[in-house]
Design a protein around this motif. Structure first.
Motif, mmCIF file in Angstrom:
data_model
loop_
_atom_site.group_PDB
_atom_site.id
_atom_site.type_symbol
_atom_site.label_atom_id
_atom_site.label_comp_id
_atom_site.label_asym_id
_atom_site.label_seq_id
_atom_site.Cartn_x
_atom_site.Cartn_y
_atom_site.Cartn_z
ATOM 1 N N PHE A 178 -0.753 3.717 -7.808
ATOM 2 C CA PHE A 178 0.521 3.126 -7.442
ATOM 3 C C PHE A 178 0.265 2.112 -6.334
ATOM 4 C CE2 PHE A 178 0.035 6.480 -4.380
ATOM 5 C CZ PHE A 178 0.708 6.074 -3.238
ATOM 6 N N VAL A 179 1.280 1.284 -6.032
ATOM 7 C CA VAL A 179 1.101 0.187 -5.086
ATOM 8 C C VAL A 179 2.121 0.294 -3.960
ATOM 9 C CG1 VAL A 179 0.990 -2.315 -4.795
ATOM 10 C CG2 VAL A 179 0.316 -1.288 -6.979
ATOM 11 N N LYS A 180 1.644 0.138 -2.724
ATOM 12 C CA LYS A 180 2.514 0.021 -1.564
ATOM 13 C C LYS A 180 2.622 -1.445 -1.169
ATOM 14 C CE LYS A 180 1.721 4.530 0.652
ATOM 15 N NZ LYS A 180 1.258 5.193 1.906
ATOM 16 N N ILE A 181 3.830 -1.860 -0.746
ATOM 17 C CA ILE A 181 4.092 -3.253 -0.410
ATOM 18 C C ILE A 181 4.607 -3.325 1.026
ATOM 19 C CG2 ILE A 181 5.357 -5.334 -1.052
ATOM 20 C CD1 ILE A 181 5.780 -3.953 -3.812
ATOM 21 N N TYR A 182 3.941 -4.138 1.848
ATOM 22 C CA TYR A 182 4.353 -4.357 3.240
ATOM 23 C C TYR A 182 4.523 -5.854 3.476
ATOM 24 C CZ TYR A 182 2.352 0.339 4.116
ATOM 25 O OH TYR A 182 2.046 1.673 4.093
ATOM 26 N N LEU A 183 5.376 -6.194 4.437
ATOM 27 C CA LEU A 183 5.436 -7.540 4.987
ATOM 28 C C LEU A 183 4.989 -7.439 6.441
ATOM 29 C CD1 LEU A 183 8.699 -9.164 3.529
ATOM 30 C CD2 LEU A 183 6.324 -9.456 2.800
ATOM 31 N N LEU A 184 3.707 -7.595 6.659
ATOM 32 C CA LEU A 184 3.141 -7.439 8.002
ATOM 33 C C LEU A 184 3.656 -8.535 8.923
ATOM 34 C CD1 LEU A 184 -0.556 -6.567 7.046
ATOM 35 C CD2 LEU A 184 1.335 -5.000 7.542
ATOM 36 N N PRO A 185 3.824 -8.218 10.229
ATOM 37 C CA PRO A 185 3.310 -7.043 10.936
ATOM 38 C C PRO A 185 4.178 -5.785 10.861
ATOM 39 C CG PRO A 185 4.323 -8.536 12.485
ATOM 40 C CD PRO A 185 4.404 -9.206 11.166
ATOM 41 N N ASP A 186 5.250 -5.807 10.080
ATOM 42 C CA ASP A 186 6.111 -4.631 9.958
ATOM 43 C C ASP A 186 5.428 -3.590 9.072
ATOM 44 O OD1 ASP A 186 8.118 -2.795 9.844
ATOM 45 O OD2 ASP A 186 9.451 -4.002 8.590
ATOM 46 N N LYS A 187 5.056 -2.443 9.669
ATOM 47 C CA LYS A 187 4.410 -1.380 8.908
ATOM 48 C C LYS A 187 5.345 -0.208 8.617
ATOM 49 C CE LYS A 187 -0.298 -2.272 10.553
ATOM 50 N NZ LYS A 187 -1.503 -1.690 11.223
ATOM 51 N N LYS A 188 6.518 -0.212 9.254
ATOM 52 C CA LYS A 188 7.435 0.913 9.062
ATOM 53 C C LYS A 188 8.159 0.830 7.724
ATOM 54 C CE LYS A 188 8.331 1.722 13.977
ATOM 55 N NZ LYS A 188 9.380 1.800 15.035
ATOM 56 N N HIS A 189 8.526 -0.382 7.341
ATOM 57 C CA HIS A 189 9.296 -0.562 6.113
ATOM 58 C C HIS A 189 8.355 -0.945 4.972
ATOM 59 C CE1 HIS A 189 12.799 -1.693 8.981
ATOM 60 N NE2 HIS A 189 12.642 -0.389 8.875
ATOM 61 N N LYS A 190 8.283 -0.093 3.984
ATOM 62 C CA LYS A 190 7.400 -0.354 2.853
ATOM 63 C C LYS A 190 8.110 0.035 1.560
ATOM 64 C CE LYS A 190 5.085 4.167 2.733
ATOM 65 N NZ LYS A 190 5.880 4.800 3.775
ATOM 66 N N LEU A 191 7.658 -0.536 0.477
ATOM 67 C CA LEU A 191 8.142 -0.192 -0.856
ATOM 68 C C LEU A 191 6.975 0.259 -1.703
ATOM 69 C CD1 LEU A 191 10.639 -3.135 -1.432
ATOM 70 C CD2 LEU A 191 11.235 -0.745 -1.120
ATOM 71 N N GLU A 192 7.283 1.072 -2.716
ATOM 72 C CA GLU A 192 6.222 1.613 -3.563
ATOM 73 C C GLU A 192 6.605 1.491 -5.029
ATOM 74 O OE1 GLU A 192 5.432 5.623 -2.496
ATOM 75 O OE2 GLU A 192 4.878 5.164 -0.417
ATOM 76 N N THR A 193 5.603 1.244 -5.855
ATOM 77 C CA THR A 193 5.818 1.254 -7.302
ATOM 78 C C THR A 193 5.795 2.692 -7.810
ATOM 79 O OG1 THR A 193 3.474 1.170 -7.891
ATOM 80 C CG2 THR A 193 4.588 -0.932 -7.469
ATOM 81 N N LYS A 194 6.042 2.841 -9.085
ATOM 82 C CA LYS A 194 5.896 4.146 -9.721
ATOM 83 C C LYS A 194 4.416 4.490 -9.873
ATOM 84 C CE LYS A 194 10.151 3.655 -12.419
ATOM 85 N NZ LYS A 194 10.728 3.584 -13.792
ATOM 86 N N VAL A 195 4.137 5.771 -10.037
ATOM 87 C CA VAL A 195 2.778 6.235 -10.274
ATOM 88 C C VAL A 195 2.495 6.183 -11.773
ATOM 89 C CG1 VAL A 195 1.189 8.191 -10.093
ATOM 90 C CG2 VAL A 195 2.808 7.719 -8.246
ATOM 91 N N LYS A 196 1.391 5.554 -12.131
ATOM 92 C CA LYS A 196 0.966 5.508 -13.526
ATOM 93 C C LYS A 196 -0.148 6.535 -13.727
ATOM 94 C CE LYS A 196 3.742 2.253 -14.778
ATOM 95 N NZ LYS A 196 4.840 2.501 -15.746
#
Length: 407
Positions: A178-196
């Motif tokens: 699966f993939v985690k998505i960040y917009l650095l330098p913000d590490k608190k807020h992240k999004l994740e894809t589904k697990v394949k």
């Protein structure tokens, strides 16, 4: 009455018949002897004689990790809001079928020797295959994604398309990426894809929206993608990462990229090292883990120190079997433990066994902090694999080695 000539002819015929019979009998005996001798050395017979032992080895072959899990649902992320994971991971423990009966083995020592030799040959212990202290590692695969910006709605859009040729992280020879998505330098807020599940070439095709995000702020960010292998009973294993400075991308139209995954970095600095020894006793079916000492541990408390202790988990496949821990050493970054723990591990389960060493910081008023971890098995990083192979190759001897703690 027969004449004298007829009598001579009959005598000669009888003599000839007797001689032929003797020659034929001798030839038959020679042929049978040759067949017996050949059978004594032919490869087919040797395979037949070793069939029972081979069957017992095949019965303890590579396991198939059967994990139960639900996929995680990704949601939109308005500015300033924290993403929510709306799925609860469920499922039953994997079925342990390693205790099924196999054919009788010729001897315990033969089985031990065969299994240990097999593990020593199959262990991926070459540093060429891993990223270790700056060395080159194996191909981590590629990921395809697209980015764009909608000026009318002030929305930054990220679409995770697919990945190819990801490395296998599980004992079953596959991964659950699966993939985690960040917009650095913000590490608190992240999004994740589904697990394949069980997929080294996953297709996600998932779109993520960062709404109400001014363009001037978007171009100041770095989009960071981290691909991980999902593990239900232990930490997720990092596969690789990609960083994309958004000020170098034309966001006025959707841009699609293929990027090679790079080794995941730990930006938190050194976490310290741990000295431990392993001792494998094939006769008693045990592994003794001796936690000796640590040095230069990361300070986790406000006073610039830590209160470390060590947890030792025995895992079979993905199932936690047994846990033991040391005493707490207060206010110490270079503690000396010298504590030993014995775990019973049947020989046929060695290939599926992992020992997880976790150095913790004890806190009275809050949750205990993880300082760092070590994963010991025949399929870990190069340092861990070397220690595991040395343990198997030197039975009944305590083999000590320093390990760098990892996040």
């Amino acid at each position: 009455m027969h004449s004298q000539g007829e009598a001579n002819i009959c005598s000669e015929a009888a003599s000839s018949l007797t001689l032929d019979t003797v020659l034929i009998s001798a030839a038959v005996v020679v042929c049978l002897s040759a067949m017996v001798a050949m059978c004594g050395i032919c490869k087919w017979c040797q395979r037949k004689l070793g069939k029972r032992h081979k069957s017992s080895l095949e019965a303890v072959g590579t396991p198939d990790s059967n994990r139960g899990r639900n996929e995680k649902k990704a949601i939109k992320l308005p500015t300033g809001n924290k993403p929510v994971n709306t799925a609860q991971v469920q499922g039953q423990l994997p079925v342990d079928d390693s205790d099924r009966k196999t054919e009788p083995r010729s001897s315990v020592s033969d089985l031990v020797n065969s299994l240990t030799s097999e593990m020593l040959m199959l262990s991926p212990g070459s540093e060429e295959d891993y990223c270790h202290e700056g060395n080159a590692r194996e191909n981590l695969g590629r990921i395809q994604f697209s980015v764009g910006y909608n000026f009318q709605e002030s929305t930054f859009t990220v679409k995770i398309l697919k990945a190819t040729e990801l490395p296998a992280k599980d004992f079953s020879g596959t991964s659950d990426p699966f993939v985690k998505i960040y917009l650095l330098p913000d590490k608190k807020h992240k999004l994740e894809t589904k697990v394949k599940r069980k997929n080294l070439n996953p297709h996600w095709n998932e779109t993520f929206l960062f709404e109400g995000f001014p363009y001037e702020k978007v171009v100041q960010r770095i989009m960071y993608l981290q691909v991980l292998d999902y593990d239900r009973f232990s930490r997720n294993d990092p596969i690789g990462e990609v960083s994309l400075p958004l000020n170098k991308v034309d966001l006025t139209q959707t841009q699609t990229f293929w990027k090679d995954l790079k080794p995941c970095s730990d930006g938190s600095g050194s976490r310290g090292e741990l000295l431990l020894s392993l001792c494998y006793n094939p006769t008693a079916n045990t592994i003794t883990v001796n936690i000796i000492k640590a040095r230069n541990l990361k300070a986790m408390d406000l006073g610039g120190t830590s209160d470390p202790y060590v947890k030792v988990w025995l895992m079979h496949k993905d199932k936690k079997v047994e846990k033991k821990k040391t005493v707490v050493m207060k206010r110490c970054l270079n503690p000396i433990f010298n504590e030993s723990f014995i775990f019973e591990i049947p020989t046929e389960k060695l290939r599926e066994t992992t020992i997880i060493i976790t150095v913790m910081d004890k806190d009275k008023l809050s949750r205990n902090d993880v300082i760092g971890k070590i994963y010991l098995s025949w399929k870990s990083g190069p340092g861990e694999v070397k220690h595991w192979k040395d343990m198997i190759g030197r039975p009944r001897q305590a083999v000590a080695q320093w390990h760098q703690l990892k996040a």
